[in-house]
Motif scaffolding. Structure first.
Motif, PDB file in Angstrom:
ATOM      1  N   CYS A 156      -3.392 -16.902  52.080  1.00 36.56           N
ATOM      2  CA  CYS A 156      -2.288 -17.658  51.468  1.00 36.56           C
ATOM      3  C   CYS A 156      -2.242 -17.371  49.971  1.00 36.56           C
ATOM      4  CB  CYS A 156      -2.492 -19.160  51.677  1.00 36.56           C
ATOM      5  SG  CYS A 156      -2.497 -19.675  53.403  1.00 36.56           S
ATOM      6  N   PRO A 157      -1.203 -16.709  49.488  1.00 36.89           N
ATOM      7  CA  PRO A 157      -1.103 -16.429  48.047  1.00 36.89           C
ATOM      8  C   PRO A 157      -0.919 -17.722  47.253  1.00 36.89           C
ATOM      9  CG  PRO A 157       0.411 -15.052  49.323  1.00 36.89           C
ATOM     10  CD  PRO A 157      -0.094 -16.114  50.250  1.00 36.89           C
ATOM     11  N   LEU A 158      -1.546 -17.774  46.098  1.00 34.63           N
ATOM     12  CA  LEU A 158      -1.330 -18.906  45.206  1.00 34.63           C
ATOM     13  C   LEU A 158       0.063 -18.807  44.602  1.00 34.63           C
ATOM     14  CD1 LEU A 158      -4.767 -19.017  43.354  1.00 34.63           C
ATOM     15  CD2 LEU A 158      -4.044 -20.351  45.337  1.00 34.63           C
ATOM     16  N   GLU A 159       0.693 -19.950  44.420  1.00 37.94           N
ATOM     17  CA  GLU A 159       2.054 -19.975  43.892  1.00 37.94           C
ATOM     18  C   GLU A 159       2.113 -20.481  42.454  1.00 37.94           C
ATOM     19  OE1 GLU A 159       5.909 -21.221  46.126  1.00 37.94           O
ATOM     20  OE2 GLU A 159       5.134 -23.032  45.151  1.00 37.94           O
ATOM     21  N   ARG A 160       1.496 -21.610  42.196  1.00 38.82           N
ATOM     22  CA  ARG A 160       1.569 -22.195  40.863  1.00 38.82           C
ATOM     23  C   ARG A 160       0.492 -23.266  40.724  1.00 38.82           C
ATOM     24  NH1 ARG A 160       5.395 -24.946  43.937  1.00 38.82           N
ATOM     25  NH2 ARG A 160       5.468 -27.225  43.620  1.00 38.82           N
ATOM     26  N   ALA A 161       0.338 -23.745  39.488  1.00 41.67           N
ATOM     27  CA  ALA A 161      -0.589 -24.846  39.240  1.00 41.67           C
ATOM     28  C   ALA A 161      -0.021 -25.744  38.155  1.00 41.67           C
ATOM     29  CB  ALA A 161      -1.961 -24.330  38.826  1.00 41.67           C
ATOM     30  N   GLU A 162      -0.303 -27.028  38.269  1.00 41.83           N
ATOM     31  CA  GLU A 162       0.025 -27.986  37.218  1.00 41.83           C
ATOM     32  C   GLU A 162      -1.234 -28.180  36.383  1.00 41.83           C
ATOM     33  OE1 GLU A 162       0.763 -30.507  40.348  1.00 41.83           O
ATOM     34  OE2 GLU A 162       2.249 -29.021  40.957  1.00 41.83           O
ATOM     35  N   VAL A 163      -1.117 -27.985  35.077  1.00 42.67           N
ATOM     36  CA  VAL A 163      -2.281 -27.967  34.201  1.00 42.67           C
ATOM     37  C   VAL A 163      -2.094 -28.945  33.046  1.00 42.67           C
ATOM     38  CG1 VAL A 163      -3.755 -26.536  32.726  1.00 42.67           C
ATOM     39  CG2 VAL A 163      -2.655 -25.524  34.748  1.00 42.67           C
ATOM     40  N   ALA A 164      -3.125 -29.723  32.770  1.00 37.63           N
ATOM     41  CA  ALA A 164      -3.158 -30.585  31.589  1.00 37.63           C
ATOM     42  C   ALA A 164      -4.427 -30.258  30.820  1.00 37.63           C
ATOM     43  CB  ALA A 164      -3.138 -32.055  31.991  1.00 37.63           C
ATOM     44  N   VAL A 165      -4.299 -30.115  29.510  1.00 34.83           N
ATOM     45  CA  VAL A 165      -5.442 -29.791  28.657  1.00 34.83           C
ATOM     46  C   VAL A 165      -5.567 -30.871  27.584  1.00 34.83           C
ATOM     47  CG1 VAL A 165      -6.494 -28.114  27.115  1.00 34.83           C
ATOM     48  CG2 VAL A 165      -5.049 -27.326  29.008  1.00 34.83           C
ATOM     49  N   HIS A 166      -6.774 -31.382  27.421  1.00 31.91           N
ATOM     50  CA  HIS A 166      -7.017 -32.319  26.337  1.00 31.91           C
ATOM     51  C   HIS A 166      -8.452 -32.151  25.865  1.00 31.91           C
ATOM     52  CE1 HIS A 166      -8.901 -35.332  29.237  1.00 31.91           C
ATOM     53  NE2 HIS A 166      -8.215 -34.560  30.058  1.00 31.91           N
ATOM     54  N   ALA A 167      -8.800 -32.823  24.807  1.00 28.57           N
ATOM     55  CA  ALA A 167     -10.148 -32.730  24.253  1.00 28.57           C
ATOM     56  C   ALA A 167     -10.900 -34.019  24.527  1.00 28.57           C
ATOM     57  CB  ALA A 167     -10.090 -32.470  22.750  1.00 28.57           C
ATOM     58  N   VAL A 168     -12.161 -33.885  24.914  1.00 32.00           N
ATOM     59  CA  VAL A 168     -12.995 -35.057  25.159  1.00 32.00           C
ATOM     60  C   VAL A 168     -14.362 -34.814  24.524  1.00 32.00           C
ATOM     61  CG1 VAL A 168     -11.831 -35.605  27.334  1.00 32.00           C
ATOM     62  CG2 VAL A 168     -13.890 -34.176  27.362  1.00 32.00           C
ATOM     63  N   ALA A 169     -15.095 -35.881  24.344  1.00 31.13           N
ATOM     64  CA  ALA A 169     -16.467 -35.782  23.861  1.00 31.13           C
ATOM     65  C   ALA A 169     -17.392 -35.621  25.063  1.00 31.13           C
ATOM     66  CB  ALA A 169     -16.834 -37.025  23.061  1.00 31.13           C
ATOM     67  N   ALA A 170     -18.273 -34.653  24.996  1.00 32.28           N
ATOM     68  CA  ALA A 170     -19.168 -34.371  26.125  1.00 32.28           C
ATOM     69  C   ALA A 170     -20.116 -35.541  26.368  1.00 32.28           C
ATOM     70  CB  ALA A 170     -19.960 -33.103  25.847  1.00 32.28           C
ATOM     71  N   ASP A 171     -20.175 -35.995  27.623  1.00 30.98           N
ATOM     72  CA  ASP A 171     -21.155 -37.022  27.967  1.00 30.98           C
ATOM     73  C   ASP A 171     -22.538 -36.383  28.044  1.00 30.98           C
ATOM     74  OD1 ASP A 171     -21.645 -35.982  30.692  1.00 30.98           O
ATOM     75  OD2 ASP A 171     -19.625 -36.679  31.106  1.00 30.98           O
ATOM     76  N   ALA A 172     -23.553 -37.210  28.218  1.00 35.20           N
ATOM     77  CA  ALA A 172     -24.930 -36.718  28.154  1.00 35.20           C
ATOM     78  C   ALA A 172     -25.204 -35.639  29.201  1.00 35.20           C
ATOM     79  CB  ALA A 172     -25.905 -37.881  28.318  1.00 35.20           C
ATOM     80  N   ALA A 188     -11.054 -30.201  28.084  1.00 36.52           N
ATOM     81  CA  ALA A 188     -10.991 -30.743  29.437  1.00 36.52           C
ATOM     82  C   ALA A 188      -9.698 -30.259  30.075  1.00 36.52           C
ATOM     83  CB  ALA A 188     -11.025 -32.270  29.407  1.00 36.52           C
ATOM     84  N   ILE A 189      -9.831 -29.492  31.148  1.00 36.70           N
ATOM     85  CA  ILE A 189      -8.667 -28.963  31.856  1.00 36.70           C
ATOM     86  C   ILE A 189      -8.594 -29.615  33.231  1.00 36.70           C
ATOM     87  CG2 ILE A 189      -7.568 -26.908  32.818  1.00 36.70           C
ATOM     88  CD1 ILE A 189      -8.842 -25.251  30.663  1.00 36.70           C
ATOM     89  N   GLU A 190      -7.483 -30.261  33.503  1.00 40.69           N
ATOM     90  CA  GLU A 190      -7.242 -30.841  34.819  1.00 40.69           C
ATOM     91  C   GLU A 190      -6.154 -29.998  35.483  1.00 40.69           C
ATOM     92  OE1 GLU A 190      -9.349 -33.132  35.385  1.00 40.69           O
ATOM     93  OE2 GLU A 190      -9.918 -33.558  33.312  1.00 40.69           O
ATOM     94  N   ARG A 191      -6.443 -29.481  36.669  1.00 43.63           N
ATOM     95  CA  ARG A 191      -5.527 -28.523  37.292  1.00 43.63           C
ATOM     96  C   ARG A 191      -5.373 -28.802  38.784  1.00 43.63           C
ATOM     97  NH1 ARG A 191      -7.181 -22.656  35.799  1.00 43.63           N
ATOM     98  NH2 ARG A 191      -8.955 -23.128  37.141  1.00 43.63           N
ATOM     99  N   ARG A 192      -4.136 -28.764  39.244  1.00 43.44           N
ATOM    100  CA  ARG A 192      -3.846 -28.841  40.679  1.00 43.44           C
ATOM    101  C   ARG A 192      -3.136 -27.555  41.068  1.00 43.44           C
ATOM    102  NH1 ARG A 192      -0.492 -33.825  42.962  1.00 43.44           N
ATOM    103  NH2 ARG A 192       0.915 -33.157  41.297  1.00 43.44           N
ATOM    104  N   THR A 193      -3.686 -26.854  42.053  1.00 39.28           N
ATOM    105  CA  THR A 193      -3.172 -25.539  42.435  1.00 39.28           C
ATOM    106  C   THR A 193      -2.529 -25.597  43.807  1.00 39.28           C
ATOM    107  OG1 THR A 193      -4.956 -24.520  41.160  1.00 39.28           O
ATOM    108  CG2 THR A 193      -3.790 -23.120  42.720  1.00 39.28           C
ATOM    109  N   ARG A 194      -1.405 -24.893  43.921  1.00 37.74           N
ATOM    110  CA  ARG A 194      -0.639 -24.876  45.163  1.00 37.74           C
ATOM    111  C   ARG A 194      -0.497 -23.444  45.678  1.00 37.74           C
ATOM    112  NH1 ARG A 194       2.158 -29.778  45.670  1.00 37.74           N
ATOM    113  NH2 ARG A 194       2.116 -31.066  43.774  1.00 37.74           N
ATOM    114  N   VAL A 195      -0.498 -23.323  46.998  1.00 33.72           N
ATOM    115  CA  VAL A 195      -0.238 -22.025  47.617  1.00 33.72           C
ATOM    116  C   VAL A 195       1.262 -21.897  47.853  1.00 33.72           C
ATOM    117  CG1 VAL A 195      -2.513 -21.800  48.676  1.00 33.72           C
ATOM    118  CG2 VAL A 195      -0.676 -22.984  49.915  1.00 33.72           C
ATOM    119  N   ARG A 196       1.669 -20.714  48.296  1.00 31.44           N
ATOM    120  CA  ARG A 196       3.092 -20.470  48.557  1.00 31.44           C
ATOM    121  C   ARG A 196       3.623 -21.507  49.543  1.00 31.44           C
ATOM    122  NH1 ARG A 196       4.320 -14.499  50.172  1.00 31.44           N
ATOM    123  NH2 ARG A 196       3.743 -14.253  47.956  1.00 31.44           N
ATOM    124  N   GLY A 197       4.779 -22.044  49.216  1.00 26.54           N
ATOM    125  CA  GLY A 197       5.348 -23.120  50.014  1.00 26.54           C
ATOM    126  C   GLY A 197       5.142 -24.475  49.374  1.00 26.54           C
ATOM    127  N   GLY A 198       4.271 -24.535  48.360  1.00 26.44           N
ATOM    128  CA  GLY A 198       4.094 -25.762  47.587  1.00 26.44           C
ATOM    129  C   GLY A 198       2.961 -26.662  48.004  1.00 26.44           C
TER     130      GLY A 198
END
Length: 226
Positions: A156-172, A188-198
């Motif tokens: 299944c080919p990957l189609e797209r991803a929704e990406v959010a980037v922000h900065a956080v302080a590293a926990d221990a 900190a990158i939060e990403r949701r990836t979808r295959v072809r067809g969504g």
């Protein structure tokens, strides 16, 4: 001066031995600029060597869906230290919502510590749908990107991803794994990836050492959206 030198460092063109001549600046101006960059942790002074870049920075583009190892081709070997591989019968509610499945559908949980040049680079936590996850964990998790494994092992080919980037302080825990001070800034990158067809198949939470990575993209200017 410090701003110009910072740009040179992030572009990989820093040459401390020729700063005064290159920028036509006085020694005092160069010394003051380097002092600022030392305070930022970008450069350090080594006896008998001079001023050197503390840690090389690597570029990661945000304008194309690509795995980290694929992005860093030519920069060295990316090694994935696999810390967690487990089938999950009941997904956390927030993860199930992002994968657009019921919690009881289950899935696969992965955690990998990425190494490059002998130093940790990022901590990647992934949840995959049950069917895609089962295919991925049968592949080479140590040497391959999850994206490549999804496409190769499921067809299944990957189609797209929704990406959010922000900065956080590293926990221990994150700081210990990435070998940085507790509270240091990380991407900190939060990403949701979808295959072809969504269909959503993979959600990731990635913590990247901000002193080792630059996030880049090319942004066109178009009409103002309503």
């Amino acid at each position: 001066m410090a701003d110009v030198l910072r740009q040179q460092i992030t572009a990989g063109r820093f040459d401390a031995g020729r700063l005064s001549r290159r920028f036509g600046a006085s020694r005092n101006a160069v010394r003051e600029a380097l002092g600022l960059l030392r305070d930022e942790g970008l450069v350090s002074r080594q006896p008998g060597v001079g001023t050197v870049v503390t840690t090389p920075k690597y570029g990661h583009g945000l304008d194309r869906l690509a795995g980290l190892a694929e992005t860093l081709t030519g920069c060295g070997t990316v090694v994935n230290e696999v810390r967690v591989v487990e089938a999950v019968a009941e997904l956390p509610a927030a993860i199930a919502e992002r994968l657009e499945v019921a919690p009881g559908a289950g899935g696969v949980h992965l955690e990998r510590l990425r190494w490059l040049g002998g130093l940790p680079l990022s901590l990647d936590t992934s949840y995959l749908t049950a069917d895609v996850g089962a295919a991925v964990v049968a592949g080479d998790l140590t040497g391959r990107d999850v994206f490549a494994l999804i496409e190769e092992r499921t067809g299944c080919p990957l189609e797209r991803a929704e990406v959010a980037v922000h900065a956080v302080a590293a926990d221990a825990n994150t700081a210990a794994l990435l070998q940085i001070p507790c509270g240091a800034a990380v991407f900190a990158i939060e990403r949701r990836t979808r295959v072809r067809g969504g269909r959503a198949v993979d959600v990731e939470s990635i913590r990247i050492r901000a002193d080792r990575m630059i996030l880049r993209t090319t942004v066109p200017r178009g009409p103002v959206s309503g």
